[in-house]
Design a protein around this motif. Structure first.
Motif, PDB file in Angstrom:
ATOM      1  N   TRP A   1       0.846  -1.174   0.004  1.00 52.96           N
ATOM      2  CA  TRP A   1      -0.059   0.142  -0.144  1.00 52.96           C
ATOM      3  C   TRP A   1       0.704   1.324   0.124  1.00 52.96           C
ATOM      4  CZ3 TRP A   1      -0.674   4.431   3.141  1.00 52.96           C
ATOM      5  CH2 TRP A   1      -1.759   4.989   2.824  1.00 52.96           C
ATOM      6  N   HIS A   2       1.876   1.356   0.719  1.00 54.69           N
ATOM      7  CA  HIS A   2       2.936   2.380   0.871  1.00 54.69           C
ATOM      8  C   HIS A   2       3.561   2.570  -0.471  1.00 54.69           C
ATOM      9  CE1 HIS A   2       2.216   2.197   5.131  1.00 54.69           C
ATOM     10  NE2 HIS A   2       2.282   3.494   5.162  1.00 54.69           N
ATOM     11  N   MET A   3       3.841   1.581  -1.344  1.00 53.34           N
ATOM     12  CA  MET A   3       4.570   1.464  -2.743  1.00 53.34           C
ATOM     13  C   MET A   3       3.394   2.158  -3.660  1.00 53.34           C
ATOM     14  SD  MET A   3       6.831  -1.135  -4.253  1.00 53.34           S
ATOM     15  CE  MET A   3       5.634  -2.578  -4.094  1.00 53.34           C
ATOM     16  N   ILE A   4       2.098   2.049  -3.592  1.00 50.36           N
ATOM     17  CA  ILE A   4       1.368   2.591  -4.550  1.00 50.36           C
ATOM     18  C   ILE A   4       1.191   4.213  -4.774  1.00 50.36           C
ATOM     19  CG2 ILE A   4      -1.299   2.638  -5.113  1.00 50.36           C
ATOM     20  CD1 ILE A   4      -1.654   0.080  -3.598  1.00 50.36           C
TER      21      ILE A   4
ATOM     22  N   LEU B   1      -0.508   7.533  -9.949  1.00 46.03           N
ATOM     23  CA  LEU B   1      -0.411   6.468 -10.785  1.00 46.03           C
ATOM     24  C   LEU B   1      -1.561   5.295 -10.624  1.00 46.03           C
ATOM     25  CD1 LEU B   1       3.363   6.035 -10.785  1.00 46.03           C
ATOM     26  CD2 LEU B   1       1.983   7.665 -11.965  1.00 46.03           C
ATOM     27  N   VAL B   2      -2.686   5.299 -11.144  1.00 43.50           N
ATOM     28  CA  VAL B   2      -3.704   4.947 -10.914  1.00 43.50           C
ATOM     29  C   VAL B   2      -3.966   3.307 -11.553  1.00 43.50           C
ATOM     30  CG1 VAL B   2      -5.297   6.915 -10.728  1.00 43.50           C
ATOM     31  CG2 VAL B   2      -5.173   5.928 -13.032  1.00 43.50           C
ATOM     32  N   HIS B   3      -2.961   3.074 -12.561  1.00 44.90           N
ATOM     33  CA  HIS B   3      -3.102   1.845 -13.227  1.00 44.90           C
ATOM     34  C   HIS B   3      -2.556   0.691 -12.279  1.00 44.90           C
ATOM     35  CE1 HIS B   3      -5.774   3.100 -16.368  1.00 44.90           C
ATOM     36  NE2 HIS B   3      -4.965   3.984 -16.571  1.00 44.90           N
ATOM     37  N   GLY B   4      -1.558   1.004 -11.685  1.00 46.56           N
ATOM     38  CA  GLY B   4      -0.585  -0.014 -10.859  1.00 46.56           C
ATOM     39  C   GLY B   4       0.433  -0.504 -11.491  1.00 46.56           C
ATOM     40  N   TRP B   5       0.703  -0.104 -12.932  1.00 45.92           N
ATOM     41  CA  TRP B   5       1.585  -1.145 -13.548  1.00 45.92           C
ATOM     42  C   TRP B   5       2.937  -0.789 -13.220  1.00 45.92           C
ATOM     43  CZ3 TRP B   5       0.893  -1.620 -19.524  1.00 45.92           C
ATOM     44  CH2 TRP B   5      -0.403  -2.302 -19.910  1.00 45.92           C
ATOM     45  N   GLY B   6       3.753  -1.919 -12.961  1.00 45.71           N
ATOM     46  CA  GLY B   6       4.992  -1.600 -12.293  1.00 45.71           C
ATOM     47  C   GLY B   6       5.144  -2.015 -10.872  1.00 45.71           C
ATOM     48  N   LEU B   7       3.941  -2.109 -10.275  1.00 49.01           N
ATOM     49  CA  LEU B   7       4.179  -2.548  -8.847  1.00 49.01           C
ATOM     50  C   LEU B   7       4.538  -4.135  -8.806  1.00 49.01           C
ATOM     51  CD1 LEU B   7       0.632  -1.303  -7.505  1.00 49.01           C
ATOM     52  CD2 LEU B   7       2.884  -0.519  -6.918  1.00 49.01           C
TER      53      LEU B   7
ATOM     54  N   ASP C   1       2.717   4.780 -19.927  1.00 47.30           N
ATOM     55  CA  ASP C   1       3.514   5.884 -19.222  1.00 47.30           C
ATOM     56  C   ASP C   1       3.707   5.867 -17.836  1.00 47.30           C
ATOM     57  OD1 ASP C   1       3.656   7.115 -21.728  1.00 47.30           O
ATOM     58  OD2 ASP C   1       1.921   8.394 -21.629  1.00 47.30           O
ATOM     59  N   GLU C   2       2.506   5.358 -17.170  1.00 46.94           N
ATOM     60  CA  GLU C   2       2.690   5.245 -15.696  1.00 46.94           C
ATOM     61  C   GLU C   2       3.881   4.216 -15.312  1.00 46.94           C
ATOM     62  OE1 GLU C   2      -0.710   4.415 -13.585  1.00 46.94           O
ATOM     63  OE2 GLU C   2      -1.857   6.343 -13.939  1.00 46.94           O
ATOM     64  N   MET C   3       3.760   3.018 -15.962  1.00 48.62           N
ATOM     65  CA  MET C   3       5.009   2.146 -15.408  1.00 48.62           C
ATOM     66  C   MET C   3       6.366   2.855 -15.771  1.00 48.62           C
ATOM     67  SD  MET C   3       5.334  -1.690 -16.940  1.00 48.62           S
ATOM     68  CE  MET C   3       5.588  -1.306 -18.764  1.00 48.62           C
TER      69      MET C   3
ATOM     70  N   PHE D   1       6.691   5.091 -12.924  1.00 48.60           N
ATOM     71  CA  PHE D   1       7.005   4.320 -11.521  1.00 48.60           C
ATOM     72  C   PHE D   1       8.467   3.933 -11.599  1.00 48.60           C
ATOM     73  CE2 PHE D   1       6.848   0.283  -8.968  1.00 48.60           C
ATOM     74  CZ  PHE D   1       6.366   0.980  -7.958  1.00 48.60           C
ATOM     75  N   ASN D   2       8.854   3.277 -12.471  1.00 46.10           N
ATOM     76  CA  ASN D   2      10.172   2.661 -12.369  1.00 46.10           C
ATOM     77  C   ASN D   2      11.212   3.650 -12.301  1.00 46.10           C
ATOM     78  OD1 ASN D   2       8.896  -0.020 -12.932  1.00 46.10           O
ATOM     79  ND2 ASN D   2       9.401   0.108 -15.085  1.00 46.10           N
TER      80      ASN D   2
END
Length: 358
Positions: free
Chosen positions: A275-278, A282-288, A340-342, A345-346
């Motif tokens: 949860w703290h990493m979200i 970045l709403v799609h969560g890609w890269g998590l 883009d979100e991934m 995030f990376n």
């Protein structure tokens, strides 16, 4: 001569003693709040120091169920010496009344609260659109009454679900055109899900003919998996994107170090980390999913795919299609944002690692 040397030594010691006690006179009043008696102003600095040292020598520290710390002085007296550890906003409250945690269990409006049904042991959450009601209904029936259930509605349609008897026993949260990681960040805070042993954060398009939730939990617990997912059937539905998530017939579990964002299951401890990493924006969560390994102590042993309980990925793009019909938006642009979100995030994770290692 010898007597004079002894006298000189004694004089020096006495002088040093009085020099020493002159400084604590300015310090010890600051300790009164935590440890020293503050009603009597006649005690000396040396006696105050002795009280403090004896107290600490004979005391033990205990963490209470509400998260505050108390020091027991050996004579039965408890003092709260960690008021600053109370949650923000609770500073003015007596520690014993502070409720740090909650849950997502529905409660009745009448009767004695102590007679309410118990909170579920586990939590299932699903992002749902009404067009997938048949599959969601089939999924819910695979989860026993030991599960509390939350539906995240991304299409704004909630009341229609009342055609299913179970709908009135689950929590409905509605926000149009929002994906599950947006909901998760805002409604699944660690303090909210702390009551549950495992949190299922699934997509809505999983075929569950070969899945039973409680059997799954038993396997996960048996193998000590903090993060897991059911295996994906490679003979039906959409073929797994990652070979490691595909089912291995004959195995109960295979350790993988990786599970997808599609159907993860988290222990409460692992979820608190995830949860703290979200990222809030970045709403799609890609890269998590490529970083879930950070949230267990031994990734090679505590992350795995459960082959004995497997699902079919139907690959329905209902949420992706939510972009269609919006001004300046299409499903292609939704997909573009996911990539883009991934990348964002990376980049953030790489920068965070760099800062942590400096």
């Amino acid at each position: 001569m010898k007597a004079r040397s002894i006298l000189t030594a004694l004089s020096t010691a006495v002088f040093g003693f009085f020099i020493g006690i002159s400084f604590p006179a300015q310090i010890t009043p600051k300790l009164q709040y935590g440890f020293l008696p503050c009603g009597d102003t006649n005690y000396s600095s040396s006696s105050a120091s002795n009280i403090f040292l004896n107290f600490m020598r004979n005391s033990t520290t205990a963490v209470q169920s509400n998260g505050t710390s108390t020091v027991s002085s050996g004579n039965g007296t408890d003092m709260d010496v960690a008021a600053v550890r109370k949650p923000r906003g609770a500073e003015r409250l007596p520690p014993a009344i502070v409720a740090r945690e909650s849950d997502l269990h529905l409660r009745r409006l009448w009767g004695n609260p102590t007679s309410d049904d118990a909170t579920g042991k586990y939590l299932l959450t699903l992002p749902v659109g009404y067009t997938e009601k048949a599959n969601v209904n089939a999924t819910v029936h695979k989860f026993s009454d030991k599960f509390d259930i939350v539906l995240f509605h991304y299409d704004g349609r909630t009341s229609e679900w009342d055609e299913f008897g179970w709908s009135k026993q689950v929590v409905h949260v509605s926000a149009r055109k929002q994906p599950k990681w947006w909901f998760a960040k805002r409604f699944l805070q660690p303090s909210i899900v702390a009551a549950y042993e495992y949190v299922f954060l699934w997509d809505e398009d999983l075929g569950v003919d070969s899945f039973t939730a409680e059997d799954y939990v038993g396997i996960v617990r048996k193998h000590g998996l903090g993060i897991s997912q059911p295996a994906l059937d490679k003979t039906r539905g959409k073929r797994p994107r990652f070979e490691v998530t595909g089912r291995r017939p004959g195995d109960e579990v295979h350790k993988s170090r990786f599970v997808e964002v599609m159907a993860p299951v988290f222990s409460t401890d692992a979820w608190a980390c995830v949860w703290h990493m979200i990222q809030n924006d970045l709403v799609h969560g890609w890269g998590l999913d490529s970083n879930f390994w950070r949230c267990v102590d031994e990734p090679d042993e505590q992350i795995g795919v459960v082959d004995a309980q497997f699902v079919v990925h139907r690959g329905v793009t209902t949420l992706l299609n939510q972009g269609d019909g919006e001004q300046d938006a299409t499903s292609a642009k939704v997909r573009s944002r996911q990539f883009d979100e991934m990348r964002i995030f990376n980049a953030r994770m790489a920068n965070a690692d760099k800062q942590a290692n400096n």
